[in-house]
Design a protein around this motif. Structure first.
Motif, PDB file in Angstrom:
ATOM      1  N   TYR A  86     -15.032 -24.050  32.753  1.00  0.00           N
ATOM      2  CA  TYR A  86     -15.263 -23.502  33.911  1.00  0.00           C
ATOM      3  C   TYR A  86     -14.997 -21.334  33.250  1.00  0.00           C
ATOM      4  CZ  TYR A  86     -11.986 -20.554  30.615  1.00  0.00           C
ATOM      5  OH  TYR A  86     -11.295 -20.097  29.113  1.00  0.00           O
ATOM      6  N   CYS A  87     -15.094 -20.639  34.545  1.00  0.00           N
ATOM      7  CA  CYS A  87     -15.849 -19.591  35.121  1.00  0.00           C
ATOM      8  C   CYS A  87     -15.007 -19.246  35.611  1.00  0.00           C
ATOM      9  CB  CYS A  87     -16.841 -19.308  35.567  1.00  0.00           C
ATOM     10  SG  CYS A  87     -17.641 -17.323  35.521  1.00  0.00           S
ATOM     11  N   ARG A  88     -14.414 -17.691  35.508  1.00  0.00           N
ATOM     12  CA  ARG A  88     -13.368 -16.592  36.376  1.00  0.00           C
ATOM     13  C   ARG A  88     -14.170 -15.617  36.563  1.00  0.00           C
ATOM     14  NH1 ARG A  88      -8.930 -17.371  32.202  1.00  0.00           N
ATOM     15  NH2 ARG A  88     -11.306 -16.558  30.643  1.00  0.00           N
ATOM     16  N   THR A  89     -14.451 -14.900  37.723  1.00  0.00           N
ATOM     17  CA  THR A  89     -14.918 -14.131  38.247  1.00  0.00           C
ATOM     18  C   THR A  89     -13.363 -12.698  39.013  1.00  0.00           C
ATOM     19  OG1 THR A  89     -15.086 -14.829  40.539  1.00  0.00           O
ATOM     20  CG2 THR A  89     -17.198 -15.328  38.636  1.00  0.00           C
ATOM     21  N   ARG A  90     -13.329 -11.916  39.361  1.00  0.00           N
ATOM     22  CA  ARG A  90     -13.772 -10.708  40.104  1.00  0.00           C
ATOM     23  C   ARG A  90     -13.958  -9.571  40.526  1.00  0.00           C
ATOM     24  NH1 ARG A  90     -10.719  -8.109  43.380  1.00  0.00           N
ATOM     25  NH2 ARG A  90      -8.861  -7.805  43.270  1.00  0.00           N
ATOM     26  N   ASP A 175     -32.290  -8.413  40.496  1.00  0.00           N
ATOM     27  CA  ASP A 175     -31.323  -8.425  40.972  1.00  0.00           C
ATOM     28  C   ASP A 175     -30.699 -10.211  41.497  1.00  0.00           C
ATOM     29  OD1 ASP A 175     -31.714  -5.860  40.763  1.00  0.00           O
ATOM     30  OD2 ASP A 175     -32.680  -5.632  42.490  1.00  0.00           O
ATOM     31  N   ILE A 176     -29.869  -9.646  41.828  1.00  0.00           N
ATOM     32  CA  ILE A 176     -29.137 -10.967  42.929  1.00  0.00           C
ATOM     33  C   ILE A 176     -29.881 -11.100  43.844  1.00  0.00           C
ATOM     34  CG2 ILE A 176     -26.635 -12.019  43.278  1.00  0.00           C
ATOM     35  CD1 ILE A 176     -26.470 -11.072  40.666  1.00  0.00           C
ATOM     36  N   PRO A 177     -30.239 -12.884  43.917  1.00  0.00           N
ATOM     37  CA  PRO A 177     -30.403 -12.674  45.380  1.00  0.00           C
ATOM     38  C   PRO A 177     -29.715 -13.119  46.276  1.00  0.00           C
ATOM     39  CG  PRO A 177     -30.910 -15.109  44.386  1.00  0.00           C
ATOM     40  CD  PRO A 177     -29.831 -13.802  43.358  1.00  0.00           C
ATOM     41  N   THR A 178     -30.036 -12.687  48.232  1.00  0.00           N
ATOM     42  CA  THR A 178     -28.789 -12.197  49.394  1.00  0.00           C
ATOM     43  C   THR A 178     -28.356 -13.585  49.610  1.00  0.00           C
ATOM     44  OG1 THR A 178     -30.776 -11.956  50.421  1.00  0.00           O
ATOM     45  CG2 THR A 178     -30.547  -9.992  50.098  1.00  0.00           C
ATOM     46  N   LYS A 179     -29.872 -14.977  49.475  1.00  0.00           N
ATOM     47  CA  LYS A 179     -29.047 -16.078  49.676  1.00  0.00           C
ATOM     48  C   LYS A 179     -27.544 -16.705  48.616  1.00  0.00           C
ATOM     49  CE  LYS A 179     -30.381 -14.801  53.760  1.00  0.00           C
ATOM     50  NZ  LYS A 179     -29.219 -13.840  54.183  1.00  0.00           N
ATOM     51  N   THR A 180     -26.426 -15.780  48.987  1.00  0.00           N
ATOM     52  CA  THR A 180     -25.706 -16.592  47.920  1.00  0.00           C
ATOM     53  C   THR A 180     -24.242 -16.600  48.361  1.00  0.00           C
ATOM     54  OG1 THR A 180     -24.756 -17.056  45.183  1.00  0.00           O
ATOM     55  CG2 THR A 180     -26.066 -14.491  46.422  1.00  0.00           C
ATOM     56  N   HIS A 181     -23.057 -17.438  47.703  1.00  0.00           N
ATOM     57  CA  HIS A 181     -22.022 -16.991  48.348  1.00  0.00           C
ATOM     58  C   HIS A 181     -20.936 -15.823  47.300  1.00  0.00           C
ATOM     59  CE1 HIS A 181     -20.727 -18.751  45.143  1.00  0.00           C
ATOM     60  NE2 HIS A 181     -20.003 -18.215  45.296  1.00  0.00           N
ATOM     61  N   PHE A 182     -21.990 -15.354  46.073  1.00  0.00           N
ATOM     62  CA  PHE A 182     -21.340 -14.453  45.341  1.00  0.00           C
ATOM     63  C   PHE A 182     -21.143 -12.933  46.553  1.00  0.00           C
ATOM     64  CE2 PHE A 182     -22.075 -17.100  41.918  1.00  0.00           C
ATOM     65  CZ  PHE A 182     -20.617 -17.144  41.592  1.00  0.00           C
ATOM     66  N   LYS A 183     -20.698 -12.143  45.984  1.00  0.00           N
ATOM     67  CA  LYS A 183     -20.634 -10.580  46.608  1.00  0.00           C
ATOM     68  C   LYS A 183     -22.186 -10.418  45.863  1.00  0.00           C
ATOM     69  CE  LYS A 183     -16.612  -9.411  48.355  1.00  0.00           C
ATOM     70  NZ  LYS A 183     -14.849  -8.414  48.891  1.00  0.00           N
ATOM     71  N   ASN A 184     -22.595  -8.673  46.199  1.00  0.00           N
ATOM     72  CA  ASN A 184     -24.096  -8.205  45.082  1.00  0.00           C
ATOM     73  C   ASN A 184     -22.710  -7.500  44.721  1.00  0.00           C
ATOM     74  OD1 ASN A 184     -26.733  -7.727  45.077  1.00  0.00           O
ATOM     75  ND2 ASN A 184     -25.963  -5.354  46.097  1.00  0.00           N
ATOM     76  N   PHE A 185     -23.790  -7.711  43.245  1.00  0.00           N
ATOM     77  CA  PHE A 185     -22.839  -6.693  41.766  1.00  0.00           C
ATOM     78  C   PHE A 185     -24.513  -6.417  41.418  1.00  0.00           C
ATOM     79  CE2 PHE A 185     -23.480 -11.615  40.646  1.00  0.00           C
ATOM     80  CZ  PHE A 185     -23.939 -11.458  39.434  1.00  0.00           C
ATOM     81  N   GLU A 186     -23.864  -5.339  40.884  1.00  0.00           N
ATOM     82  CA  GLU A 186     -25.581  -4.606  39.624  1.00  0.00           C
ATOM     83  C   GLU A 186     -24.759  -4.809  38.155  1.00  0.00           C
ATOM     84  OE1 GLU A 186     -26.042  -0.723  42.244  1.00  0.00           O
ATOM     85  OE2 GLU A 186     -23.785  -1.091  41.900  1.00  0.00           O
ATOM     86  N   SER A 265     -12.310 -14.143  49.538  1.00  0.00           N
ATOM     87  CA  SER A 265     -12.106 -13.951  48.332  1.00  0.00           C
ATOM     88  C   SER A 265     -12.503 -12.898  48.188  1.00  0.00           C
ATOM     89  CB  SER A 265     -12.661 -15.151  47.924  1.00  0.00           C
ATOM     90  OG  SER A 265     -12.379 -14.271  46.898  1.00  0.00           O
ATOM     91  N   TYR A 266     -11.711 -11.635  46.865  1.00  0.00           N
ATOM     92  CA  TYR A 266     -12.363 -10.823  47.321  1.00  0.00           C
ATOM     93  C   TYR A 266     -14.046 -11.013  46.250  1.00  0.00           C
ATOM     94  CZ  TYR A 266      -7.263  -9.456  46.853  1.00  0.00           C
ATOM     95  OH  TYR A 266      -6.204  -8.615  47.652  1.00  0.00           O
ATOM     96  N   ASN A 267     -14.219 -11.907  45.887  1.00  0.00           N
ATOM     97  CA  ASN A 267     -15.160 -11.884  44.831  1.00  0.00           C
ATOM     98  C   ASN A 267     -16.790 -12.776  45.523  1.00  0.00           C
ATOM     99  OD1 ASN A 267     -13.309 -11.363  42.877  1.00  0.00           O
ATOM    100  ND2 ASN A 267     -13.340 -13.506  43.676  1.00  0.00           N
ATOM    101  N   SER A 268     -16.549 -13.256  46.909  1.00  0.00           N
ATOM    102  CA  SER A 268     -17.661 -13.570  47.803  1.00  0.00           C
ATOM    103  C   SER A 268     -17.486 -13.380  48.529  1.00  0.00           C
ATOM    104  CB  SER A 268     -17.420 -15.164  47.373  1.00  0.00           C
ATOM    105  OG  SER A 268     -16.236 -15.621  48.407  1.00  0.00           O
ATOM    106  N   GLN A 269     -19.155 -13.841  49.434  1.00  0.00           N
ATOM    107  CA  GLN A 269     -19.074 -13.726  51.086  1.00  0.00           C
ATOM    108  C   GLN A 269     -18.930 -14.595  51.809  1.00  0.00           C
ATOM    109  OE1 GLN A 269     -23.016 -11.812  51.899  1.00  0.00           O
ATOM    110  NE2 GLN A 269     -23.990 -12.599  49.716  1.00  0.00           N
ATOM    111  N   ASN A 270     -18.819 -14.945  53.042  1.00  0.00           N
ATOM    112  CA  ASN A 270     -18.748 -15.713  53.912  1.00  0.00           C
ATOM    113  C   ASN A 270     -19.738 -15.305  55.061  1.00  0.00           C
ATOM    114  OD1 ASN A 270     -15.971 -15.689  51.988  1.00  0.00           O
ATOM    115  ND2 ASN A 270     -16.042 -17.655  53.074  1.00  0.00           N
TER     116      ASN A 270
END
Length: 772
Positions: A86-90, A175-186, A265-270
């Motif tokens: 499992y994995c938790r994110t914030r 760098d994080i791909p743009t086509k992902t549900h994750f919000k961009n993080f550095e 979610s705070y942690n993703s983009q839709n």
């Protein structure tokens, strides 16, 4: 043989430059839109497909949200043998500093050590399995590493986060791909360390907060999603959010569906899947309209080549050969149009990226496989577009042509139906473009009930006592009228909370504010006469209605405790106008509480200088913490950027459709006038005036455009009503916009047809009769 006929065709194109430009340029414009939209659609559907274990990764959600408490992950792992990890994110913001370097603002993603093993993000330095295995470790993205160090730092480099804790850089990733549900993080940060950074030692075992993303990696051959109901019952036993009925479902969502998920979610983009489907329909529609217009133009123009084709037939040209020659011409035009379309695509790439908030790179799409697919696609389109004209051309009777007795005959119903179809689309799009613009203007100019001008706000993550000292520093800056500390502003909507009142659940927005909050926001307050008390609250007018309290209420009961109501505020909006104005409670922010943000009101005399002084004072006080200022008026305008961009997309598509349809109408009118050559000549010999000829030729087209207007009105009305359903506050569907769209469409049609009609009406009648 074919090369000779191609030469003849090229000569024909050169002699008929207007026809050539309209056909090729029109097709090119259409192909440009098709190329750009197709790349965008392909990229959208490719979101999160790059994860190697994507078929076994699931995101936990519960309806419209997908936040869970930190202990939820270990609980699932212990309970279900199907779960491999499992994995938790914030996602949060922070600032980093290394040595003597300046502090940099960074987008952080706190994540468990399993993150880099579950998800496929390319490591440039470090080990995926070990990079986040220890507390106080972090992984930097390549761009941020260069931004901070000017190079890729060595493993083990020390970095300070928020002036609180030292971290060790244990990895560098692409760098994080743009086509992902994750919000961009550095920056990726070890998840358990979050408690140390933000002063919450028990957050790993507490169910108080459900603001964390939760992912599970399932073992091969298992079907964990079917256990959703069991998971719901499991969480009901431990989590207050499920026990009190605030959440009634659990969904186990494939990671490849998360990009288009309705769960926020705070942690993703839709992203909206419906929007992508609409763009797909647009691509198909543009393609169909383009093919129809190409067919109409080619058939209309073929009458000018009737003698050439007749000669070919008389000297032994067979029908199959004529078909091949005609299809070859179609392929040639299509590929010339494609080359121009590609060149145009490069020119409008940046505008397209801005409108759709994307970052497509056309050059990167030119791979061997994609070029092969494109060639096959164009050959197919050329075949479809060329087959009808080819069959028509091959059916010419050469004897009648040479005798001058051949006249192309075609049932006009087909062309008129296609004309109406195109103008239904034109009128619908023009109507929608006007209404979207009207609604956007309505939203931007709506009185929200609070002051927006000369107002700015920013977050400040420093201890409560220091915040009070910094507030005094800001208040002493010339140009600053008022400074307020608060947890919640009209821009962020405060914090949502639910409680039971009279045996029913009510949902309120909660704000913790300074006593100057209402004055600086210019929000009227009606005092109730209750004395100043520690537990006093303010309520907005909507809250009184929701709680069914009288206007002169002086207290209300929540969870068996009475709270004095010190004042009732005038209703103001604390979210964008897609939401209905809701109830709100305001409490005093105590000196011991840490505020989320500062809000500053300036006097408006020299705001630029005042802002520079605010930035300098903040930097001096916080030892260089970066300041990210948000202006009230700009933020409110940004609420409706999506609607404005949607309006521009509809407008550009309407313009494209007009261009395509004008070309088609040009072909139809040319074809129609050719059929009326003899009638025009006879009428002119009998004394008909030019304007009478023009009126006769235009009348038929006007009737069909009016028919298209009648069809488009209910379609537009229904479509706009469905679109406006997403707004709690909306403009009226004014009748005059429907009428204006119809007039514009009729004007476009008459201007296009009138040019052909005028040419035919001015021609010498002797030439018209000789033609017959």
């Amino acid at each position: 043989m074919i090369s000779k006929h191609l030469k003849s065709f090229l000569i024909h194109l050169w002699k008929n430059k207007l026809y050539s430009v309209i056909t090729i340029f029109g097709f090119s414009i259409s192909l440009m839109f098709i190329l750009l939209l197709s790349i965008y659609i392909k990229n959208e559907y490719s979101a999160d497909q790059f994860h190697e274990k994507k078929d076994r990764i699931y995101r936990m959600t519960h309806g419209e949200e997908c936040g869970f408490a930190p202990p939820s992950g270990p609980l699932l792992m212990e309970t279900y043998p199907e779960i491999e990890n499992y994995c938790r994110t914030r996602a949060l913001e922070g600032f980093l500093k290394s040595g003597d370097s300046s502090k940099l603002k960074a987008d952080l993603m706190f994540a468990d050590s399993s993150f880099l093993n579950m998800f496929t993000f390319k490591m440039l330095k470090g080990s995926p399995s070990m990079a986040l295995a220890q507390k106080n470790t972090m992984v930097l993205t390549k761009s941020f590493a260069y931004k901070m160090f000017g190079k890729l730092p060595e493993i083990g480099t020390k970095v300070t986060l928020n002036d609180i804790a030292d971290f060790e850089v244990t990895g560098i990733i692409e760098d994080i791909p743009t086509k992902t549900h994750f919000k961009n993080f550095e920056v990726l940060v070890n998840f358990p360390t979050m408690g140390d950074v933000y002063g919450s030692n028990n957050f790993l075992t507490s169910y108080d907060s459900n603001s964390y993303g939760l992912y599970v990696l399932c073992k091969p051959g298992t079907n964990f999603p079917e256990k959703a109901d069991e998971v719901l019952e499991l969480f009901k036993g431990v989590n207050w959010m499920f026990q009190r009925g605030y959440v009634t479902t659990v969904e186990i969502e494939p990671i490849t569906d998360s990009y288009f998920s309705k769960s926020i979610s705070y942690n993703s983009q839709n992203k909206s899947k419906r929007f992508v489907l609409v763009l797909t329909a647009i691509v198909i529609l543009i393609l169909v309209l383009s093919i129809i217009n190409y067919v109409n133009l080619t058939i209309a123009q073929s009458s000018f080549r009737s003698r050439e084709i007749a000669v070919r037939k008389l000297i032994g040209g067979k029908k199959p050969l004529l078909l091949v020659q005609s299809l070859t011409e179609s392929v040639l035009i299509c590929f010339v149009s494609l080359v121009i379309a590609i060149a145009l695509s490069f020119q409008v790439e940046s505008v397209f990226n801005y409108l759709l908030n994307t970052d497509i790179n056309i050059l990167s799409e030119f791979t061997g496989a994609n070029i092969f697919k494109l060639i096959l696609f164009m050959v197919l389109i050329a075949g479809i577009a060329g087959i009808v004209p080819a069959l028509k051309i091959a059916s010419f009777d050469p004897i009648l042509v040479m005798k001058g007795k051949y006249r192309m005959k075609e049932k006009s119903v087909y062309s008129k139906i296609m004309l109406s179809f195109q103008y239904v689309i034109i009128i619908t799009l023009i109507t929608c473009a006007f209404f979207i613009s009207k609604q956007t203007s309505y939203l931007r100019n709506y009185q929200l009930g609070f002051e927006k001008e000369n107002m700015l706000t920013f977050e400040c993550d420093i201890p409560a006592q220091k915040q009070r000292v910094l507030k005094e520093v800001f208040q002493n800056i010339p140009g600053v009228e008022e400074v307020c500390l608060s947890c919640g502003t009209p821009l962020d909507g405060g914090n949502n909370g639910c409680f039971t009142y009279n045996d029913k659940q009510v949902s309120f927005q909660h704000f913790y504010v300074d006593t100057c909050f209402f004055k600086m926001m210019d929000i009227p307050v009606r005092k109730t006469g209750v004395g100043y008390a520690q537990d006093m609250v303010w309520m907005n007018e909507k809250a009184l209605k929701v709680l069914e309290l009288p206007e002169n209420a002086i207290n209300f009961k929540q969870n068996d405790k009475n709270y004095p109501i010190y004042g009732v505020t005038k209703d103001f909006h604390f979210r964008d106008l897609t939401y209905e104005l809701g109830p709100a409670i305001f409490r005093i922010l105590s000196p011991e509480e840490t505020a989320w943000s500062f809000t500053i009101k300036m006097n408006g005399k020299n705001n630029y200088e005042t802002i520079q002084k605010i930035k300098q004072a903040h930097s001096d006080f916080t030892n260089g913490i970066p300041l990210k200022i948000e202006f009230f008026n700009e933020s409110v305008q940004a609420w409706y950027d999506k609607e404005e961009k949607t309006g521009k997309i509809v407008k550009y598509f309407a313009i494209l459709t007009v261009i395509i349809s004008v070309m088609g109408l040009f072909a139809m009118s040319l074809y129609y006038v050719q059929q009326k050559q003899k009638e025009i000549g006879v009428r002119k010999v009998n004394g008909a005036k030019t304007h009478e000829i023009i009126r006769m030729l235009n009348k038929d087209y006007s009737i069909w455009v009016i028919f298209a207007f009648i069809l488009s009105c209910p379609i537009s009305y229904y479509s706009l009503n469905k679109w406006l359903e997403s707004f709690a506050y909306k403009t009226e569907l004014s009748w005059w916009i429907f009428a204006l769209a119809g007039i514009i469409a009729l004007g476009i049609a008459l201007l296009t047809v009138s040019w052909q009609s005028w040419r035919a009406a001015k021609r010498n009648p002797v030439e018209s009769l000789r033609y017959e």
